[in-house]
Design a protein around this motif. Structure first.
Motif, PDB file in Angstrom:
ATOM      1  N   LEU A  53       0.827  -1.218   0.000  1.00  0.00           N
ATOM      2  CA  LEU A  53       0.000   0.000   0.000  1.00  0.00           C
ATOM      3  C   LEU A  53       0.854   1.259   0.000  1.00  0.00           C
ATOM      4  O   LEU A  53       0.564   2.227  -0.721  1.00  0.00           O
ATOM      5  CB  LEU A  53      -0.940   0.008   1.202  1.00  0.00           C
ATOM      6  CG  LEU A  53      -2.119  -0.949   1.133  1.00  0.00           C
ATOM      7  CD1 LEU A  53      -2.870  -0.960   2.467  1.00  0.00           C
ATOM      8  CD2 LEU A  53      -3.046  -0.570   0.002  1.00  0.00           C
ATOM      9  N   LEU A  54       1.896   1.273   0.804  1.00  0.00           N
ATOM     10  CA  LEU A  54       2.781   2.438   0.844  1.00  0.00           C
ATOM     11  C   LEU A  54       3.490   2.648  -0.497  1.00  0.00           C
ATOM     12  O   LEU A  54       3.660   3.789  -0.944  1.00  0.00           O
ATOM     13  CB  LEU A  54       3.800   2.292   1.968  1.00  0.00           C
ATOM     14  CG  LEU A  54       3.237   2.379   3.382  1.00  0.00           C
ATOM     15  CD1 LEU A  54       4.307   2.039   4.405  1.00  0.00           C
ATOM     16  CD2 LEU A  54       2.660   3.759   3.649  1.00  0.00           C
ATOM     17  N   LEU A  55       3.888   1.567  -1.138  1.00  0.00           N
ATOM     18  CA  LEU A  55       4.546   1.694  -2.434  1.00  0.00           C
ATOM     19  C   LEU A  55       3.574   2.157  -3.521  1.00  0.00           C
ATOM     20  O   LEU A  55       3.964   2.922  -4.411  1.00  0.00           O
ATOM     21  CB  LEU A  55       5.199   0.366  -2.824  1.00  0.00           C
ATOM     22  CG  LEU A  55       6.472   0.043  -2.042  1.00  0.00           C
ATOM     23  CD1 LEU A  55       6.829  -1.429  -2.187  1.00  0.00           C
ATOM     24  CD2 LEU A  55       7.619   0.923  -2.510  1.00  0.00           C
ATOM     25  N   VAL A  56       2.319   1.726  -3.441  1.00  0.00           N
ATOM     26  CA  VAL A  56       1.312   2.224  -4.388  1.00  0.00           C
ATOM     27  C   VAL A  56       1.100   3.720  -4.181  1.00  0.00           C
ATOM     28  O   VAL A  56       1.007   4.488  -5.148  1.00  0.00           O
ATOM     29  CB  VAL A  56      -0.018   1.442  -4.243  1.00  0.00           C
ATOM     30  CG1 VAL A  56      -1.157   2.156  -4.956  1.00  0.00           C
ATOM     31  CG2 VAL A  56       0.145   0.034  -4.783  1.00  0.00           C
ATOM     32  N   TYR A  57       1.034   4.147  -2.913  1.00  0.00           N
ATOM     33  CA  TYR A  57       0.890   5.580  -2.630  1.00  0.00           C
ATOM     34  C   TYR A  57       2.093   6.356  -3.178  1.00  0.00           C
ATOM     35  O   TYR A  57       1.930   7.414  -3.787  1.00  0.00           O
ATOM     36  CB  TYR A  57       0.742   5.800  -1.125  1.00  0.00           C
ATOM     37  CG  TYR A  57       0.668   7.259  -0.758  1.00  0.00           C
ATOM     38  CD1 TYR A  57      -0.483   7.996  -1.010  1.00  0.00           C
ATOM     39  CD2 TYR A  57       1.749   7.906  -0.184  1.00  0.00           C
ATOM     40  CE1 TYR A  57      -0.547   9.342  -0.698  1.00  0.00           C
ATOM     41  CE2 TYR A  57       1.692   9.241   0.139  1.00  0.00           C
ATOM     42  CZ  TYR A  57       0.541   9.961  -0.116  1.00  0.00           C
ATOM     43  OH  TYR A  57       0.482  11.295   0.186  1.00  0.00           O
ATOM     44  N   LEU A  58       3.296   5.831  -2.968  1.00  0.00           N
ATOM     45  CA  LEU A  58       4.500   6.483  -3.477  1.00  0.00           C
ATOM     46  C   LEU A  58       4.452   6.582  -5.001  1.00  0.00           C
ATOM     47  O   LEU A  58       4.773   7.635  -5.579  1.00  0.00           O
ATOM     48  CB  LEU A  58       5.737   5.717  -3.029  1.00  0.00           C
ATOM     49  CG  LEU A  58       7.078   6.252  -3.495  1.00  0.00           C
ATOM     50  CD1 LEU A  58       7.332   7.648  -2.941  1.00  0.00           C
ATOM     51  CD2 LEU A  58       8.185   5.305  -3.086  1.00  0.00           C
ATOM     52  N   ALA A  59       4.034   5.507  -5.655  1.00  0.00           N
ATOM     53  CA  ALA A  59       3.928   5.518  -7.118  1.00  0.00           C
ATOM     54  C   ALA A  59       2.899   6.546  -7.584  1.00  0.00           C
ATOM     55  O   ALA A  59       3.129   7.268  -8.565  1.00  0.00           O
ATOM     56  CB  ALA A  59       3.562   4.128  -7.631  1.00  0.00           C
ATOM     57  N   TRP A  60       1.781   6.618  -6.886  1.00  0.00           N
ATOM     58  CA  TRP A  60       0.742   7.593  -7.239  1.00  0.00           C
ATOM     59  C   TRP A  60       1.274   9.019  -7.112  1.00  0.00           C
ATOM     60  O   TRP A  60       1.083   9.848  -8.008  1.00  0.00           O
ATOM     61  CB  TRP A  60      -0.467   7.376  -6.337  1.00  0.00           C
ATOM     62  CG  TRP A  60      -1.528   8.421  -6.435  1.00  0.00           C
ATOM     63  CD1 TRP A  60      -2.214   8.806  -7.551  1.00  0.00           C
ATOM     64  CD2 TRP A  60      -2.026   9.232  -5.379  1.00  0.00           C
ATOM     65  NE1 TRP A  60      -3.108   9.799  -7.242  1.00  0.00           N
ATOM     66  CE2 TRP A  60      -3.010  10.070  -5.909  1.00  0.00           C
ATOM     67  CE3 TRP A  60      -1.734   9.305  -4.019  1.00  0.00           C
ATOM     68  CZ2 TRP A  60      -3.694  10.996  -5.139  1.00  0.00           C
ATOM     69  CZ3 TRP A  60      -2.421  10.224  -3.244  1.00  0.00           C
ATOM     70  CH2 TRP A  60      -3.389  11.056  -3.817  1.00  0.00           C
ATOM     71  N   ARG A  61       1.957   9.308  -5.999  1.00  0.00           N
ATOM     72  CA  ARG A  61       2.496  10.657  -5.803  1.00  0.00           C
ATOM     73  C   ARG A  61       3.573  10.979  -6.848  1.00  0.00           C
ATOM     74  O   ARG A  61       3.645  12.099  -7.347  1.00  0.00           O
ATOM     75  CB  ARG A  61       3.063  10.796  -4.388  1.00  0.00           C
ATOM     76  CG  ARG A  61       2.003  10.726  -3.295  1.00  0.00           C
ATOM     77  CD  ARG A  61       1.049  11.887  -3.338  1.00  0.00           C
ATOM     78  NE  ARG A  61       1.803  13.103  -3.113  1.00  0.00           N
ATOM     79  CZ  ARG A  61       1.507  14.284  -3.614  1.00  0.00           C
ATOM     80  NH1 ARG A  61       0.446  14.427  -4.379  1.00  0.00           N
ATOM     81  NH2 ARG A  61       2.247  15.334  -3.377  1.00  0.00           N
ATOM     82  N   LEU A  62       4.418  10.008  -7.154  1.00  0.00           N
ATOM     83  CA  LEU A  62       5.429  10.243  -8.187  1.00  0.00           C
ATOM     84  C   LEU A  62       4.778  10.469  -9.548  1.00  0.00           C
ATOM     85  O   LEU A  62       5.273  11.279 -10.346  1.00  0.00           O
ATOM     86  CB  LEU A  62       6.403   9.063  -8.253  1.00  0.00           C
ATOM     87  CG  LEU A  62       7.452   9.013  -7.156  1.00  0.00           C
ATOM     88  CD1 LEU A  62       8.137   7.657  -7.118  1.00  0.00           C
ATOM     89  CD2 LEU A  62       8.469  10.125  -7.336  1.00  0.00           C
TER      90      LEU A  62
END
Length: 109
Positions: free
Chosen positions: A48-57
C-alpha cells in the motif's frame, strides 16, 4: 538523477529477495504462525505504501510535464524520471502484494 534511478531500479529486486532493513526483536518470542501472519500484514502495508508512493510520483511527473520542468544545468526533463520511478515503485508494490498473498508453503521456500 542517477542515484534516484539506481535506488528505485533496485527496489523490486530488494522486495523479491526480502532484503529490506529489518529488526527482529520479537522473532524468538513469537510463534511461527504469528510471525507468518505479521509477515503477510507487513507485506500488504508495504504494498500500500509503495502504491501511494507511485501515485504521488505520477502526480509529480504530470505536474513536471505540464510546467515543462527541467534540470537547471543540463535541461533534462523531470517528467520521464518521475514516471520511471513511479513504475519501479509500482512493480515493487506488485511484488510485495504477491509475496504477502501467496500460500505459506511457498513463502517458506
Amino acid at each position: 538523477f542517477g542515484m534516484a534511478i539506481l535506488v528505485f531500479a533496485a527496489l523490486p529486486e530488494v522486495c523479491r529477495n526480502r532484503e529490506h532493513v529489518s529488526v527482529d526483536l520479537l522473532a524468538t518470542v513469537l510463534g511461527a504462525r504469528l510471525r507468518n501472519v505479521l509477515a503477510r500484514v507487513f507485506g500488504a502495508v508495504a504494498a500500500l505504501l509503495l502504491v501511494y508512493l507511485a501515485w504521488r510520483l505520477g502526480e509529480v511527473g504530470l505536474n513536471a510535464l505540464d510546467y515543462g520542468d527541467r534540470s537547471p544545468l543540463l535541461r533534462i526533463p523531470y517528467a520521464p524520471l518521475a514516471f520511471l520511478l513511479a513504475a519501479f515503485a509500482l512493480a515493487a508494490a506488485g511484488i510485495e502484494l504477491w509475496l504477502a498473498l501467496r500460500p505459506a508453503a511457498a513463502r517458506a521456500g
